[in-house]
Design a protein around this motif. Structure first.
Motif, PDB file in Angstrom:
ATOM      1  N   GLU A  86       0.735  -1.137  -0.028  1.00 62.81           N
ATOM      2  CA  GLU A  86       0.005  -0.017  -0.001  1.00 62.81           C
ATOM      3  C   GLU A  86       0.900   1.225   0.056  1.00 62.81           C
ATOM      4  O   GLU A  86       0.683   2.344  -0.656  1.00 62.81           O
ATOM      5  CB  GLU A  86      -0.880  -0.045   1.189  1.00 62.81           C
ATOM      6  N   ARG A  87       1.906   1.283   0.763  1.00 59.54           N
ATOM      7  CA  ARG A  87       2.705   2.647   0.914  1.00 59.54           C
ATOM      8  C   ARG A  87       4.096   2.052   1.352  1.00 59.54           C
ATOM      9  O   ARG A  87       4.311   1.275   2.288  1.00 59.54           O
ATOM     10  CB  ARG A  87       1.867   3.349   2.009  1.00 59.54           C
ATOM     11  N   THR A 117       1.308  -2.687   4.420  1.00 59.91           N
ATOM     12  CA  THR A 117       0.469  -3.453   3.577  1.00 59.91           C
ATOM     13  C   THR A 117      -0.804  -3.283   4.361  1.00 59.91           C
ATOM     14  O   THR A 117      -0.974  -2.590   5.212  1.00 59.91           O
ATOM     15  CB  THR A 117       0.949  -4.978   3.820  1.00 59.91           C
ATOM     16  N   LEU A 118      -1.932  -4.050   3.909  1.00 58.13           N
ATOM     17  CA  LEU A 118      -3.239  -4.032   4.321  1.00 58.13           C
ATOM     18  C   LEU A 118      -3.254  -4.518   5.663  1.00 58.13           C
ATOM     19  O   LEU A 118      -4.046  -3.912   6.552  1.00 58.13           O
ATOM     20  CB  LEU A 118      -4.096  -4.630   3.466  1.00 58.13           C
TER      21      LEU A 118
END
Length: 101
Positions: A42-43, A63-64
Motif C-alpha cells: 500500500e505504501r 501493507t493492508l
C-alpha cells in the motif's frame, strides 16, 4: 504594537509548518525486488535526513495487514541519490518482505 502582533502571529504560524514532514514521491528503476515490493504494498516510506556527505535513512513498508519498520542506516549521499531504496533497505530484507506478502 499592531505590527508586533502581526509578526508574532506570522512567526507562530510558520513555526507550525516547519515541523511538518516533507513528502516527495519518487520513481524508481531499481528493479527486483524493490520494484515488485513497491507495486505490491500500500505504501513505502523512505524517511531520511541529509547531512553534508551522508544520509541517515530508514524504509517503512505498509501493507493492508502488516507494517515493517526498517532499521536506521547511514549511507553516502551519492549512493542515496542514485538508488534511495537500495541504499536504505538491503536486497535480502526486501526479498524477505516480498515473500511475506
Amino acid at each position: 504594537m499592531k505590527y508586533l502582533l502581526i509578526l508574532l502571529i506570522l512567526s507562530a504560524s510558520s513555526f507550525s509548518y516547519a515541523n511538518q514532514p516533507v513528502i516527495t514521491q519518487l520513481d524508481t528503476d531499481e528493479g527486483y525486488p524493490y520494484k515488485n515490493l513497491i507495486n505490491k504494498v500500500e505504501r513505502v516510506e523512505i524517511r531520511y535526513v541529509e547531512n553534508s556527505h551522508s544520509v541517515t535513512c530508514k524504509v517503512n513498508v505498509q501493507t493492508l495487514h502488516n507494517q515493517y519498520m526498517g532499521k536506521e542506516q547511514t549511507v553516502s549521499a551519492k549512493l542515496f541519490a542514485k538508488r534511495p531504496m537500495a541504499a536504505c533497505l538491503t536486497r535480502e530484507k526486501a526479498k524477505q518482505i516480498l515473500h511475506m506478502l
